[in-house]
Design a protein around this motif. Structure first.
Motif, mmCIF file in Angstrom:
data_model
loop_
_atom_site.group_PDB
_atom_site.id
_atom_site.type_symbol
_atom_site.label_atom_id
_atom_site.label_comp_id
_atom_site.label_asym_id
_atom_site.label_seq_id
_atom_site.Cartn_x
_atom_site.Cartn_y
_atom_site.Cartn_z
ATOM 1 N N ARG A 68 0.864 -1.046 -0.093
ATOM 2 C CA ARG A 68 -0.010 -0.129 0.047
ATOM 3 C C ARG A 68 0.962 1.435 -0.048
ATOM 4 O O ARG A 68 0.588 2.288 -0.533
ATOM 5 C CB ARG A 68 -0.953 -0.014 1.239
ATOM 6 N N VAL A 69 1.987 1.267 0.681
ATOM 7 C CA VAL A 69 2.748 2.449 0.659
ATOM 8 C C VAL A 69 3.517 2.608 -0.503
ATOM 9 O O VAL A 69 3.495 3.719 -1.172
ATOM 10 C CB VAL A 69 3.956 2.244 1.600
ATOM 11 N N LEU A 70 3.996 1.486 -1.528
ATOM 12 C CA LEU A 70 4.415 1.619 -2.682
ATOM 13 C C LEU A 70 3.415 2.180 -3.603
ATOM 14 O O LEU A 70 3.745 2.877 -4.404
ATOM 15 C CB LEU A 70 5.077 0.276 -3.058
ATOM 16 N N LEU A 75 -0.513 8.276 -6.091
ATOM 17 C CA LEU A 75 -1.301 9.486 -5.711
ATOM 18 C C LEU A 75 -0.648 10.611 -4.916
ATOM 19 O O LEU A 75 -0.827 11.814 -5.515
ATOM 20 C CB LEU A 75 -2.659 8.878 -4.937
ATOM 21 N N SER A 76 0.247 10.174 -3.936
ATOM 22 C CA SER A 76 1.040 11.354 -3.171
ATOM 23 C C SER A 76 1.878 12.179 -4.162
ATOM 24 O O SER A 76 1.913 13.403 -4.079
ATOM 25 C CB SER A 76 1.960 10.596 -2.356
ATOM 26 N N ASP A 224 -3.333 7.860 0.134
ATOM 27 C CA ASP A 224 -1.956 8.526 -0.022
ATOM 28 C C ASP A 224 -1.038 8.263 1.208
ATOM 29 O O ASP A 224 -1.588 7.811 2.096
ATOM 30 C CB ASP A 224 -1.985 9.824 -0.580
ATOM 31 N N TRP A 225 0.163 8.770 1.199
ATOM 32 C CA TRP A 225 0.848 8.477 2.410
ATOM 33 C C TRP A 225 0.357 9.081 3.604
ATOM 34 O O TRP A 225 0.523 8.440 4.910
ATOM 35 C CB TRP A 225 2.480 9.089 2.012
ATOM 36 N N GLY A 247 5.661 7.471 6.751
ATOM 37 C CA GLY A 247 6.185 8.731 7.005
ATOM 38 C C GLY A 247 7.814 8.795 6.306
ATOM 39 O O GLY A 247 7.995 9.839 5.844
ATOM 40 N N ILE A 248 8.414 7.425 6.390
ATOM 41 C CA ILE A 248 9.588 7.322 5.576
ATOM 42 C C ILE A 248 9.684 7.791 4.248
ATOM 43 O O ILE A 248 10.314 8.216 3.581
ATOM 44 C CB ILE A 248 10.276 6.162 5.850
#
Ligand SMILES: Nc1ncnc2c1ncn2[C@@H]1O[C@H](COP(=O)(O)OP(=O)(O)OP(=O)(O)O)[C@@H](O)[C@H]1O
Length: 641
Positions: A68-70, A75-76, A224-225, A247-248
């Motif tokens: 999900r982060v990737l 979108l971010s 998004d993130w 966050g990273i």
């Protein structure tokens, strides 16, 4: 592209570009590769801790957090770029408005100054509330919040370039503000603006994550993130990585944008190409002097061949304690073929006089004159467009610094051709051919090839000749040359002066030569106007300089070194300091420095009165000096100041 290749040549630049490329590749491919998997709900693995299958665990619906982060990268990044695009577009509009609107644009400057004072995040929250919850509102909110600082930068950069000589030259050439903006100004401020926008994208990314984190940005099922951080926060004691990982990602992507921008800024700041071309040989021509008859009697009724009439010219600016008047009633006239020199120390008002004639004094400066006429046309009245056309076709300007006289981003031929196309209706090809012809006329060898080169590929002397060539694109009746040789070495100086004289001989153009160097003026001029504290204090034929009557002119002449000057001693200067235009004393402005000054000089200002061979404004004109001005008691400190 050239900029990018320069950026990657530095270790920081290379690292930043690689990082940014990775982020962008992830944004493009992650949703394609892992989109469906990242959205797949697995009720058997709800809030699972990190494992081999789910390296940073799962969320409350059993979805893999790493995937999900990737996937959220796209979108971010897209939203951050959209917000940056809004900031840049609105910032650019606000940034160029003051230049385009002139005086009417001051309201925009004021508005930007006020808006810039508000903290960006506060503005973003304010707009987010207005536009409503969701990514559309958040994009506008972050974009509009970023616009004022971009607008301010834009205004500052534009103001810096707009004061450069090549912009002044283009304006005198009749090029409109919009065209000047797009042709001359924006190409020169483009790089810093792009660098700033890149850095701004990092900030927008962070701001977007912040808005989504507090629930004002992206809404489910989109993520998004910031949204992922918000979701991870609820389980931070069970699986801290769920909140840390997005966050990273924000930090890495933000760094990628910021470092790329910083690296580009550093590279561009360092990389000033200085290619010094060899000076082409020119054939100096001996100048013919204009007959004395043409030099004398210029202040009577204007003769038929009068080119310029200046009567009681005043230039004023607002000051802290009321208006400051650096030019206080200058009167002179010039006839066809005359070379008139204006000399005086720095700050005496020489350049302002020239700028006022060329109609280049900007608000809040005010120009006033009993008469200011060029080729019989009143420059202080009548139709602006007609005046601009007249100045554009018949007045040429040559400035001191040949480097700032040209737009560094445009080829020389195109720059010369510009005004010609505008005023004479020439086609692009015709204008280019004329540009090449004019470069030849000012003795630039291989003119056709040179026309295709950029200003930095010309030497200083060649640039100055090209500037004169640019003035000759039309058929100027007057060339105003403001310290045209000050930035050049002595041999090149001589050639430029000889070129100006040969142009006068061949075309009959009048030349107003401004210089602080009395020897330069004495060499080429027919007539010399000596300025002090915004006034002409002496007006005399150049070949009668030795008979100068005003103590100031005599002090200037005494300060010119000659072969008999003792090189071991400090060079002579006029003792004392020039007058500050904000505090012009009563009486004669030179009195405080004058060895002949008495009580009358300190109370009554002498008028310019006719004397044999010229005019002088001094109560003690021609009297013997009690102290030898050529041997002033100098201390080094005074000289260095
Ligand atoms: N925009 C301005 N606002 C206020 N004062 C100004 C402005 N422009 C020039 N001045 C002042 O007017 C005076 C005359 O300036 P000007 O540039 O005409 O001098 P100059 O004789 O050409 O000197 P230099 O040889 O140094 O160019 C200076 O004291 C300068 O500080």
């Amino acid at each position: 592209m050239r900029t990018l290749s320069r950026v990657v040549r530095t270790p920081l630049g290379l690292a930043a570009v690689i990082l940014l490329a990775l982020v962008l590749l992830t944004a493009v491919f992650a949703p394609i590769l892992w989109g469906p998997q990242a959205a797949a709900i697995d009720t058997d693995a709800i809030l699972a801790p990190p494992s081999a299958e789910h390296p940073i665990g799962t969320d409350g619906l059993g979805r893999d957090i790493l995937l999900r982060v990737l996937v959220a990268t796209r979108l971010s990044i897209v939203l951050a770029l959209m917000a940056t695009a809004v900031a840049v577009t609105v910032g650019l509009i606000l940034g160029v408005a003051p230049y385009l609107l002139g005086r009417a644009g001051r309201g925009v400057t004021w508005f930007v100054s006020v808006a810039v004072a508000f903290p960006g995040l506060l503005l973003a929250l304010f707009f987010a509330v207005i536009f409503g919850v969701g990514w559309v509102g958040a994009t506008w909110a972050i974009g509009l919040a970023g616009a004022p600082s971009f607008a301010r930068l834009c205004q500052t950069l534009i103001a810096g370039i707009a004061s450069r000589d090549f912009v002044a030259a283009a304006r005198v050439g009749g090029v409109g503000r919009t065209r000047v903006l797009f042709r001359h100004i924006l190409p020169n401020v483009g790089e810093p603006l792009i660098v700033n926008a890149t850095i701004g994208a990092g900030g927008a990314l962070l701001a977007f994550a912040g808005l989504s984190f507090i629930g004002l940005g992206v809404q489910p099922p989109e993520y998004d993130w910031g949204r992922l951080m918000m979701e991870g926060l609820s389980g931070i004691y069970i699986n801290p990585l769920a909140a840390l990982a997005p966050g990273i990602a924000v930090v890495i992507a933000g760094l990628a944008f910021n470092l790329t921008g910083e690296a580009a800024a550093r590279t561009l700041g360092l990389g000033t190409t200085a290619v010094v071309a060899k000076l082409a040989a020119i054939q100096p021509r001996r100048a013919k002097r204009v007959p004395a008859a043409a030099v004398q009697g210029t202040d009577a009724a204007p003769a038929a061949d009068t080119v310029l009439e200046v009567r009681d010219l005043r230039v004023a600016f607002p000051g802290a304690d009321g208006p400051i008047e650096p030019v206080r009633g200058v009167s002179f006239s010039m006839r066809r073929g005359q070379i008139v020199g204006i000399v005086g120390e720095s700050g005496s008002g020489k350049s302002l006089t020239a700028l006022a004639i060329a109609q280049l004094i900007e608000h809040p400066g005010v120009v006033d004159a009993e008469r200011l006429a060029f080729l019989g046309e009143d420059l202080l009245a009548g139709d602006t467009a007609a005046r601009r056309k007249l100045l554009g076709t018949s007045l040429a300007l040559v400035f001191q610094d040949p480097m700032t006289s040209f737009n560094p981003t445009r080829k020389m031929g195109a720059q010369l051709a510009e005004a010609s196309r505008h005023h004479h209706g020439l086609t692009k090809k015709q204008a280019h051919a004329r540009a090449v012809d004019r470069l030849e006329a000012v003795h630039i060898s291989e003119a056709a090839r040179r026309a295709g080169q950029y200003p930095h590929e010309f030497s200083g002397g060649m640039r100055q000749r090209a500037m004169i060539g640019a003035g000759l694109m039309g058929t100027p009746s007057l060339i105003i040359a403001d310290e045209p040789t000050t930035a050049l070495d002595v041999t090149v100086q001589k050639r430029i002066l000889e070129l100006l004289m040969s142009i006068r001989d061949e075309t009959g153009t009048a030349i107003l030569l401004i210089s602080h160097d009395v020897s330069v003026v004495a060499e080429v001029c027919d007539r010399v106007l000596v300025m002090y504290a915004g006034r002409i204090v002496e007006d005399l034929a150049a070949d009668r300089l030795a008979e100068a009557r005003h103590p100031y002119t005599r002090a200037l002449l005494a300060a010119v070194p000659d072969m008999s000057t003792d090189v071991r001693r400090p060079l002579a200067t006029v003792p004392g300091r020039p007058v500050d235009p904000a505090h012009v004393p009563a009486g004669c402005a030179f009195a405080a420095r004058c060895p002949l000054a008495d009580a009358r000089c300190r109370t009554a200002d002498p008028e310019l009165v006719a004397v044999p061979g010229g005019e002088v404004a001094c109560w003690h004109a021609g009297e013997a000096l009690p102290v030898a001005v050529d041997e002033p008691a100098l201390d080094l400190e005074e000289v260095l100041r």
